[in-house]
Design an enzyme around this catalytic site. Sequence first.
Site, PDB file in Angstrom:
ATOM      1  N   THR A   1       7.601  -3.523  18.213  1.00 31.62           N
ATOM      2  CA  THR A   1       8.024  -2.232  18.874  1.00 31.62           C
ATOM      3  C   THR A   1       6.886  -1.629  19.888  1.00 31.62           C
ATOM      4  O   THR A   1       5.744  -1.999  19.739  1.00 31.62           O
ATOM      5  CB  THR A   1       8.195  -1.184  17.820  1.00 31.62           C
TER       6      THR A   1
ATOM      7  N   ALA B   1       6.613  -2.596  22.901  1.00 35.26           N
ATOM      8  CA  ALA B   1       6.081  -4.035  23.605  1.00 35.26           C
ATOM      9  C   ALA B   1       6.260  -3.960  25.041  1.00 35.26           C
ATOM     10  O   ALA B   1       5.764  -5.100  25.690  1.00 35.26           O
ATOM     11  CB  ALA B   1       7.108  -5.096  23.106  1.00 35.26           C
TER      12      ALA B   1
ATOM     13  N   SER C   1       4.337  -2.175  27.609  1.00 35.08           N
ATOM     14  CA  SER C   1       3.071  -2.063  28.210  1.00 35.08           C
ATOM     15  C   SER C   1       2.021  -2.279  27.052  1.00 35.08           C
ATOM     16  O   SER C   1       2.414  -2.142  26.064  1.00 35.08           O
ATOM     17  CB  SER C   1       3.346  -0.775  28.730  1.00 35.08           C
ATOM     18  N   GLY C   2       0.505  -2.140  27.596  1.00 30.40           N
ATOM     19  CA  GLY C   2      -0.419  -1.804  26.797  1.00 30.40           C
ATOM     20  C   GLY C   2      -0.504  -2.775  25.725  1.00 30.40           C
ATOM     21  O   GLY C   2      -0.516  -4.084  26.252  1.00 30.40           O
ATOM     22  N   ILE C   3      -0.904  -2.512  24.726  1.00 28.95           N
ATOM     23  CA  ILE C   3      -1.262  -3.423  23.586  1.00 28.95           C
ATOM     24  C   ILE C   3      -0.217  -4.279  23.076  1.00 28.95           C
ATOM     25  O   ILE C   3      -0.437  -5.728  22.883  1.00 28.95           O
ATOM     26  CB  ILE C   3      -1.803  -2.806  22.128  1.00 28.95           C
ATOM     27  N   GLY C   4       1.099  -3.632  23.241  1.00 25.05           N
ATOM     28  CA  GLY C   4       2.309  -4.350  22.683  1.00 25.05           C
ATOM     29  C   GLY C   4       2.461  -5.603  23.635  1.00 25.05           C
ATOM     30  O   GLY C   4       2.894  -6.607  23.244  1.00 25.05           O
TER      31      GLY C   4
ATOM     32  N   SER D   1      -5.794   3.021  13.987  1.00 26.71           N
ATOM     33  CA  SER D   1      -6.732   3.558  15.008  1.00 26.71           C
ATOM     34  C   SER D   1      -7.733   3.923  14.334  1.00 26.71           C
ATOM     35  O   SER D   1      -7.915   3.993  12.976  1.00 26.71           O
ATOM     36  CB  SER D   1      -5.978   4.865  15.644  1.00 26.71           C
TER      37      SER D   1
ATOM     38  N   TYR E   1      -2.134  13.059  15.448  1.00 27.18           N
ATOM     39  CA  TYR E   1      -2.144  11.515  15.909  1.00 27.18           C
ATOM     40  C   TYR E   1      -3.191  10.951  14.468  1.00 27.18           C
ATOM     41  O   TYR E   1      -2.744  10.051  14.095  1.00 27.18           O
ATOM     42  CB  TYR E   1      -2.902  11.435  16.989  1.00 27.18           C
TER      43      TYR E   1
END
Length: 343
Positions: A23, A25, A27-30, A186, A208
Amino acid sequence: MKEAAWSVKGRWTDAERKVVMVTGANSGIGLALCTRLLAREPSLHLCLACRSTVRAEGARRELLAAHPGADVALLRVDVSDVESVYRAAQQIKQRYTRLDYLYLNAGIMPNPRINWSAYFSGLFSRNVVRMFSTGEGLLTQEDSVNEDGLQHVFTTNVFGHFILIRQLEDLLCHPDTPSQLVWTSSSNARASAFNASDPQHKKGCEPYSSSKYAVDLLSVVLNQQYNEKGLYSSVVCPGLVMTNMTYNILPAFFWTLILPIMWLIRMFTNTYTLSPKNGAEALVWLFGKKPVSLDPLVKYKSSTSGMGKNYVQADKMNVNLEDAERFFEYLIKLEAEMNEKYK
């Protein structure tokens, strides 16, 4: 009413190939995770589960450019929208007979703001390294309520994924070949931000941090509930990664000024992974590990040395087991309400 939509060009999976869904997916870490997984095992079937079809198509093109012939499917799902999750789950069950890995990576941090008072008081204290490595007390956010009357951050980061897992139990639970859930948590996940009497964090200003600690709690209970059925859950901390979420905290010019300082800080703390590729280290490391060999009370942390070497640290999670069980019971009751609403 939001529909789940499939888009795929290529082959569907067979009994021998690993099926991996991620999920968030696009951009970024995904996206970095998907790139590294395909480099590691080109034969796997990869499903990008994303809210934006346009951005997911772009991510798929990028992946196929780097890995021609890879088997990459798209699923439209918005984990902040419970109805979208139910519809997506139905689509998944129509297409697959099993899932081997479900990476629960999508997440939001809306309207983040720096607590400047905490920043300056911490800057000249003994806790300065901890403050910079975990962001403790530095960030506040303004949450909102979605169409189901649920807190937006809680639903996106926790509850939407919980519903997805529960809806896909038949695909995930097979004792002979265990499946694995991998949560992106995190370093900002803190027990002090979570209130068992207010699990959605309606009254606080750190939704968050609360939601990421809730992820840690939930992972522990999911192992208690599902290990005998062949489903295991692990928690990962990617470190401080420069993604769209991070860049929203401060104006762009400010990041330009402080980025060299952040590289310097990395000499003193290994949590400044900085790049999505580095941040995905622990998520990739878990791929291929035997789930039974993993400690359910450990958070696997992506780490990067001052010289840029990536490695994984295993740190015991500081979680209250009573709060974890109480939180799970709350989620079950909330799920029953949503099941009745969307049956």
